[in-house]
Write an enzyme that holds these catalytic residues in place. Structure first.
Site, short mmCIF file in Angstrom:
data_model
loop_
_atom_site.label_atom_id
_atom_site.label_comp_id
_atom_site.label_asym_id
_atom_site.label_seq_id
_atom_site.Cartn_x
_atom_site.Cartn_y
_atom_site.Cartn_z
CG ASN A 35 -0.23 -0.48 2.60
OD1 ASN A 35 0.55 -1.22 2.55
ND2 ASN A 35 -0.63 0.35 3.56
CD GLN A 63 -3.43 -0.22 -1.56
OE1 GLN A 63 -3.15 0.35 -2.91
NE2 GLN A 63 -4.01 0.10 -0.70
CB SER A 83 -10.90 -3.34 1.97
OG SER A 83 -11.59 -2.21 2.65
CG HIS A 85 -12.36 1.91 1.97
ND1 HIS A 85 -11.28 3.03 1.97
CD2 HIS A 85 -11.94 0.97 2.80
CE1 HIS A 85 -10.27 2.20 2.99
NE2 HIS A 85 -10.63 1.38 3.37
CB THR A 121 -27.66 -8.04 11.76
OG1 THR A 121 -28.40 -8.51 12.82
CG2 THR A 121 -28.63 -8.22 10.43
CB CYS A 208 -2.59 2.48 9.18
SG CYS A 208 -3.46 1.57 8.03
#
Ligand SMILES: *Cc1c(COP(=O)(O)O)cnc(C)c1O
Length: 276
Positions: A35, A63, A83, A85, A121, A208
């Protein structure tokens, strides 16, 4: 657990993996592409070695998914994380692929609706959003990657002209949207703030680690000095970026780097002046 070091391009070789696998190795996990510096790992070769030697192979492909062609069977990938996003999908949703035959034990207690792996859920809107974003990304992947890579390479060529600029990561085998440089004797956080004032969003490395002033472990692992790692700049591009964006960056970054270095030099001279 054994951690494998990376070479100066930030990649792990299949040979390193082959040498590290032992009879009792249960799992090998190697990120698909880094990343921070964009280097792409030899995933298929590593997958084949793991398959041959009976170790399960997982890859963090966050990535790569939606940006690079991936074929879990052909590449002998047993498990893969993604992921949403990172390919224009919603935040807070991702997926773990596990091929048939892989049994996972739970880290937390779970309900049957999540196959006992976690409680809660399902977030159906987020899941549907992820699926739609992934379909969209995959449908246009090759032309978007090609377009983005042209912008990337213009940026890499241009920023590479700055004195004492060091490109991080593999120049060829690289994520289409990743540009990463270290500028010696520049304070990365100052560079970010000044670029931000000029409307350019960038990071020093990993999101991060934002807010942390500790040099990136990735940059240190590929052999950057602490000084160079402090002057890291990462620009992430996508297909929505334009040639005009690249022009803006190619004007702003050199100017800002020169400005910060001249400030740094006059500060150093000032300090020397006082102690004399
Ligand atoms: C962004 C990223 C993650 C974390 O994904 P989130 O969904 O943002 O938590 C993990 N691995 C890599 C390589 C990433 O780029």
């Amino acid at each position: 657990m054994e951690l494998l070091p990376v070479g100066e391009l930030g990649t792990v070789t299949a040979r390193q993996v082959a040498e590290a696998i032992r009879a009792d190795t249960a799992l090998v996990t190697i990120m698909y592409a880094n990343n921070e510096i964009g280097s792409i790992m030899p995933i298929q070769e590593i997958g084949e070695i793991c398959r041959e030697r009976g170790a399960i192979f997982h890859t963090d492909a966050v990535q790569a998914v939606g940006h690079l062609p991936i074929h879990v069977q052909r590449q002998s990938i047993d498990m893969l994380s993604l992921s949403a996003h990172k390919f224009h999908g919603p935040k807070g949703i991702g997926a773990l692929y596990a091929r048939q035959g892989i049994t996972l034990s739970s880290i937390i207690e779970g309900g049957a609706q999540e196959r006992g792996k976690r409680a809660g859920t399902e977030n159906v809107p987020a899941i549907a959003g992820m699926a739609a974003a992934l379909e969209e990304a995959c449908a246009h992947m090759s032309e978007r990657a090609a377009k983005t890579a042209v912008l990337r390479d213009r940026l890499i060529d241009g920023l590479g002209q700055i004195p004492y600029a060091i490109l991080n990561g593999d120049p060829l085998n690289r994520l289409p949207g990743n540009v990463s440089f270290c500028f010696e004797s520049v304070e990365g956080e100052s560079l970010l703030l000044l670029l931000n004032d000029r409307g350019i969003c960038a990071s020093t490395g990993s999101a991060c680690a934002s807010g942390s002033l500790v040099p990136s472990h990735v940059l240190l692992a590929i052999g950057r000095t602490a000084d160079a790692a402090n002057g890291a700049l990462r620009l992430s591009l996508c297909e929505d970026n334009t040639d005009a964006d690249v022009d803006t960056i190619l004007k702003a970054v050199p100017e800002t780097v020169f400005y910060l270095r001249s400030r740094f030099m006059s500060w150093q001279n000032g300090v020397k002046g006082k102690t004399r």
